[in-house]
Design a protein around this motif. Structure first.
Motif, PDB file in Angstrom:
ATOM      1  N   PHE A  34       0.596  -1.271  -0.116  1.00 22.29           N
ATOM      2  CA  PHE A  34       0.120  -0.118  -0.102  1.00 22.29           C
ATOM      3  C   PHE A  34       1.160   1.319  -0.212  1.00 22.29           C
ATOM      4  CE2 PHE A  34      -2.874  -3.437   1.526  1.00 22.29           C
ATOM      5  CZ  PHE A  34      -4.275  -2.790   0.372  1.00 22.29           C
ATOM      6  N   GLU A  35       2.136   0.952  -0.162  1.00 29.97           N
ATOM      7  CA  GLU A  35       3.401   2.167  -0.227  1.00 29.97           C
ATOM      8  C   GLU A  35       3.506   2.331  -1.851  1.00 29.97           C
ATOM      9  OE1 GLU A  35       6.174   3.257   2.407  1.00 29.97           O
ATOM     10  OE2 GLU A  35       5.348   2.332   4.530  1.00 29.97           O
ATOM     11  N   ALA A  36       2.906   1.483  -2.846  1.00 24.05           N
ATOM     12  CA  ALA A  36       3.659   1.282  -4.076  1.00 24.05           C
ATOM     13  C   ALA A  36       2.368   1.212  -5.143  1.00 24.05           C
ATOM     14  CB  ALA A  36       5.080  -0.007  -4.130  1.00 24.05           C
ATOM     15  N   VAL A  37       1.426   1.146  -4.529  1.00 26.95           N
ATOM     16  CA  VAL A  37      -0.080   1.262  -5.744  1.00 26.95           C
ATOM     17  C   VAL A  37      -0.082   1.965  -6.741  1.00 26.95           C
ATOM     18  CG1 VAL A  37      -2.266   1.444  -5.575  1.00 26.95           C
ATOM     19  CG2 VAL A  37      -1.527   0.618  -3.182  1.00 26.95           C
ATOM     20  N   LYS A  38       0.629   3.103  -7.107  1.00 27.66           N
ATOM     21  CA  LYS A  38       0.429   3.576  -8.144  1.00 27.66           C
ATOM     22  C   LYS A  38       2.074   2.457  -9.323  1.00 27.66           C
ATOM     23  CE  LYS A  38       2.417   7.134 -10.656  1.00 27.66           C
ATOM     24  NZ  LYS A  38       3.062   8.320 -10.961  1.00 27.66           N
ATOM     25  N   THR A  39       2.613   2.117  -8.715  1.00 27.00           N
ATOM     26  CA  THR A  39       3.919   0.917  -9.227  1.00 27.00           C
ATOM     27  C   THR A  39       3.102  -0.561  -9.625  1.00 27.00           C
ATOM     28  OG1 THR A  39       5.758   1.884  -8.207  1.00 27.00           O
ATOM     29  CG2 THR A  39       5.764  -0.524  -8.910  1.00 27.00           C
ATOM     30  N   GLU A  40       2.857  -0.928  -8.614  1.00 24.32           N
ATOM     31  CA  GLU A  40       1.478  -2.379  -9.183  1.00 24.32           C
ATOM     32  C   GLU A  40       0.508  -2.017  -9.678  1.00 24.32           C
ATOM     33  OE1 GLU A  40       0.266  -3.808  -5.185  1.00 24.32           O
ATOM     34  OE2 GLU A  40       1.774  -4.399  -4.820  1.00 24.32           O
ATOM     35  N   PHE A  41      -0.294  -0.860 -10.523  1.00 24.13           N
ATOM     36  CA  PHE A  41      -1.226  -0.521 -11.438  1.00 24.13           C
ATOM     37  C   PHE A  41      -0.237  -0.983 -12.707  1.00 24.13           C
ATOM     38  CE2 PHE A  41      -2.417   2.600 -13.972  1.00 24.13           C
ATOM     39  CZ  PHE A  41      -4.111   2.368 -13.931  1.00 24.13           C
ATOM     40  N   GLU A  42       0.442  -0.042 -12.430  1.00 18.88           N
ATOM     41  CA  GLU A  42       1.844   0.074 -13.959  1.00 18.88           C
ATOM     42  C   GLU A  42       1.956  -0.685 -13.927  1.00 18.88           C
ATOM     43  OE1 GLU A  42       3.831   4.206 -14.500  1.00 18.88           O
ATOM     44  OE2 GLU A  42       4.577   3.163 -12.116  1.00 18.88           O
ATOM     45  N   GLN A  43       2.295  -2.050 -13.701  1.00 16.58           N
ATOM     46  CA  GLN A  43       2.948  -3.340 -13.904  1.00 16.58           C
ATOM     47  C   GLN A  43       1.218  -4.050 -14.589  1.00 16.58           C
ATOM     48  OE1 GLN A  43       4.530  -4.719 -10.028  1.00 16.58           O
ATOM     49  NE2 GLN A  43       6.582  -4.082 -10.377  1.00 16.58           N
ATOM     50  N   TYR A  44       0.630  -4.378 -13.669  1.00 14.35           N
ATOM     51  CA  TYR A  44      -0.757  -4.893 -13.948  1.00 14.35           C
ATOM     52  C   TYR A  44      -1.562  -3.926 -15.463  1.00 14.35           C
ATOM     53  CZ  TYR A  44      -5.002  -7.645 -13.066  1.00 14.35           C
ATOM     54  OH  TYR A  44      -5.759  -8.277 -12.815  1.00 14.35           O
ATOM     55  N   ALA A  45      -1.593  -2.754 -15.444  1.00 17.66           N
ATOM     56  CA  ALA A  45      -2.417  -2.526 -16.752  1.00 17.66           C
ATOM     57  C   ALA A  45      -3.624  -2.623 -16.853  1.00 17.66           C
ATOM     58  CB  ALA A  45      -1.701  -2.894 -17.895  1.00 17.66           C
ATOM     59  N   PRO A  46      -4.270  -2.215 -15.454  1.00 22.94           N
ATOM     60  CA  PRO A  46      -5.864  -3.065 -15.401  1.00 22.94           C
ATOM     61  C   PRO A  46      -6.768  -2.410 -16.330  1.00 22.94           C
ATOM     62  CG  PRO A  46      -5.203  -0.934 -13.369  1.00 22.94           C
ATOM     63  CD  PRO A  46      -4.398  -1.560 -14.034  1.00 22.94           C
ATOM     64  N   HIS A  47      -8.256  -2.990 -16.738  1.00 20.71           N
ATOM     65  CA  HIS A  47      -9.185  -2.031 -17.724  1.00 20.71           C
ATOM     66  C   HIS A  47      -9.889  -0.949 -16.564  1.00 20.71           C
ATOM     67  CE1 HIS A  47      -8.168  -5.407 -20.067  1.00 20.71           C
ATOM     68  NE2 HIS A  47      -8.393  -4.122 -21.206  1.00 20.71           N
ATOM     69  N   LEU A  48      -9.825  -1.216 -15.232  1.00 22.63           N
ATOM     70  CA  LEU A  48     -10.495  -0.835 -14.377  1.00 22.63           C
ATOM     71  C   LEU A  48     -10.285  -0.860 -13.178  1.00 22.63           C
ATOM     72  CD1 LEU A  48     -15.038  -0.658 -13.730  1.00 22.63           C
ATOM     73  CD2 LEU A  48     -13.729  -1.629 -12.040  1.00 22.63           C
ATOM     74  N   VAL A  49     -10.625   0.183 -11.906  1.00 19.22           N
ATOM     75  CA  VAL A  49      -9.761  -0.063 -10.697  1.00 19.22           C
ATOM     76  C   VAL A  49     -11.529   0.204  -9.979  1.00 19.22           C
ATOM     77  CG1 VAL A  49      -9.004   0.868  -8.359  1.00 19.22           C
ATOM     78  CG2 VAL A  49      -7.709   0.675 -11.200  1.00 19.22           C
ATOM     79  N   LEU A  50     -11.545  -0.954  -8.368  1.00 18.84           N
ATOM     80  CA  LEU A  50     -11.733  -0.860  -7.173  1.00 18.84           C
ATOM     81  C   LEU A  50     -11.339  -0.358  -6.138  1.00 18.84           C
ATOM     82  CD1 LEU A  50     -14.126  -3.829  -7.926  1.00 18.84           C
ATOM     83  CD2 LEU A  50     -14.835  -2.240  -8.135  1.00 18.84           C
ATOM     84  N   LEU A  51     -11.139   0.328  -6.130  1.00 17.12           N
ATOM     85  CA  LEU A  51     -10.918   1.697  -4.504  1.00 17.12           C
ATOM     86  C   LEU A  51     -11.177   2.329  -3.592  1.00 17.12           C
ATOM     87  CD1 LEU A  51      -7.791   3.148  -3.927  1.00 17.12           C
ATOM     88  CD2 LEU A  51      -9.090   4.980  -5.366  1.00 17.12           C
ATOM     89  N   ASP A  52     -10.916   1.540  -2.337  1.00 15.33           N
ATOM     90  CA  ASP A  52     -10.862   1.758  -0.879  1.00 15.33           C
ATOM     91  C   ASP A  52     -10.619   3.432  -0.419  1.00 15.33           C
ATOM     92  OD1 ASP A  52     -12.828   1.557   1.386  1.00 15.33           O
ATOM     93  OD2 ASP A  52     -11.426   0.326   2.600  1.00 15.33           O
ATOM     94  N   VAL A  53     -11.581   4.392   0.204  1.00 15.35           N
ATOM     95  CA  VAL A  53     -11.170   5.217   0.806  1.00 15.35           C
ATOM     96  C   VAL A  53      -9.696   5.055   1.710  1.00 15.35           C
ATOM     97  CG1 VAL A  53     -11.188   7.499   1.741  1.00 15.35           C
ATOM     98  CG2 VAL A  53     -13.316   6.740   0.180  1.00 15.35           C
ATOM     99  N   ASN A  54      -9.905   4.373   2.616  1.00 18.39           N
ATOM    100  CA  ASN A  54      -9.855   4.562   4.128  1.00 18.39           C
ATOM    101  C   ASN A  54      -8.700   2.860   3.561  1.00 18.39           C
ATOM    102  OD1 ASN A  54     -10.603   5.479   5.695  1.00 18.39           O
ATOM    103  ND2 ASN A  54     -12.207   4.696   6.207  1.00 18.39           N
ATOM    104  N   LEU A  55      -7.185   3.270   3.911  1.00 22.37           N
ATOM    105  CA  LEU A  55      -6.069   2.360   3.366  1.00 22.37           C
ATOM    106  C   LEU A  55      -5.014   2.653   4.626  1.00 22.37           C
ATOM    107  CD1 LEU A  55      -6.540   2.894  -0.418  1.00 22.37           C
ATOM    108  CD2 LEU A  55      -6.727   0.955   0.914  1.00 22.37           C
ATOM    109  N   PRO A  56      -3.993   1.947   4.136  1.00 21.81           N
ATOM    110  CA  PRO A  56      -2.741   2.160   5.277  1.00 21.81           C
ATOM    111  C   PRO A  56      -2.096   3.030   4.200  1.00 21.81           C
ATOM    112  CG  PRO A  56      -3.459  -0.179   5.161  1.00 21.81           C
ATOM    113  CD  PRO A  56      -4.430   0.787   3.645  1.00 21.81           C
ATOM    114  N   LYS A  57      -1.266   4.207   5.281  1.00 20.34           N
ATOM    115  CA  LYS A  57      -0.493   5.091   5.058  1.00 20.34           C
ATOM    116  C   LYS A  57      -1.128   6.129   4.020  1.00 20.34           C
ATOM    117  CE  LYS A  57       4.605   6.712   3.743  1.00 20.34           C
ATOM    118  NZ  LYS A  57       4.773   6.744   5.305  1.00 20.34           N
ATOM    119  N   PHE A  58      -1.067   5.741   2.713  1.00 19.16           N
ATOM    120  CA  PHE A  58      -2.299   7.027   1.743  1.00 19.16           C
ATOM    121  C   PHE A  58      -3.497   6.885   1.400  1.00 19.16           C
ATOM    122  CE2 PHE A  58       2.004   7.157   0.668  1.00 19.16           C
ATOM    123  CZ  PHE A  58       2.756   8.406   1.109  1.00 19.16           C
TER     124      PHE A  58
END
Length: 232
Positions: A34-58
């Motif tokens: 949860f400190e490297a969400v953007k990196t994981e997103f770029e690696q996976y290249a998803p078509h859609l994201v499901l995202l919670d508001v309350n997350l660790p760190k950011f």
């Protein structure tokens, strides 16, 4: 096969979402760091994201902004926060929709299918057409770009759909119901304030292109794109 990236720290909910989505043929991946969400997103290249508001760190708003910096894929918040301002903040930070917990899986799945269909399927704004123009303002709905003269700005899928409808009917009234119908399959699940937020975002994009009063509100009815700002 569509890829869905789940950014949620409740592992029980993640497992339930993944099991449900896998039944319908979707591929999924859950965020691990949860400190490297953007990196994981770029690696996976998803078509859609499901995202919670309350997350660790950011929080989810932060990660939505990070994703919006590199992608226009649909982002749907799934959160226990059910306040109006939480939903407004999500939309203003780049989200396409907001689902409150606890939620009905069938409704959530219908929203996911709707956004995927509108982003990538037969309902995608503009289809294969490019270069819809009104008085020098050009919308490339496929590339999600709005331009005027040498200036250009990127759009979200929802912003492009709204502009597509307004520009096709420039100079005439487009009702709020028509815009809601254009963007979402079932108006019953949409907070009317959501459209207000998106229209505000569209106005800001037009202002960047030096169009200050081109999108007019017809009180109690809808909106009109005037088209009288003149070409550069």
């Amino acid at each position: 096969m569509f890829r869905i990236f789940i950014i949620e720290d409740d592992q029980g909910l993640v497992a339930l979402l993944q099991n449900y989505l896998h039944k319908f043929g979707y591929e999924t991946r859950a965020a691990q760091d949860f400190e490297a969400v953007k990196t994981e997103f770029e690696q996976y290249a998803p078509h859609l994201v499901l995202l919670d508001v309350n997350l660790p760190k950011f929080d989810g708003y932060y990660w939505c902004r990070q994703i919006r910096g590199i992608s226009t894929c649909p982002v749907l918040f799934i959160s226990a926060r059910d306040g109006k301002m939480d939903q407004v903040m999500a939309l203003e930070n780049g989200a396409d929709d907001y689902i409150t917990k606890p939620f009905d899986y069938e409704i959530a799945f219908a929203k996911i299918k709707s956004h995927l269909r509108r982003a990538y399927g037969s309902y995608a704004a503009g289809g294969n057409e490019r270069g819809l123009s009104v008085s020098g303002l050009t919308l490339d709905a496929e590339r999600l770009v709005l331009s005027r003269g040498s200036a250009r700005i990127e759009l979200s899928h929802t912003e492009a759909k709204i502009l597509d409808e307004l520009m096709r009917k420039a100079g005439t009234l487009v009702t709020r119901d028509r815009l809601l119908e254009k963007i979402w399959d079932d108006q019953a699940f949409v907070d009317d304030n959501t459209l207000n937020v998106y229209v505000t975002r569209v106005r800001k994009k037009l202002a960047v292109l030096d169009i200050q009063d081109g999108l007019q509100t017809v009180r109690g009815q809808g909106y009109r794109l005037s088209g009288d700002w003149g070409e550069l």
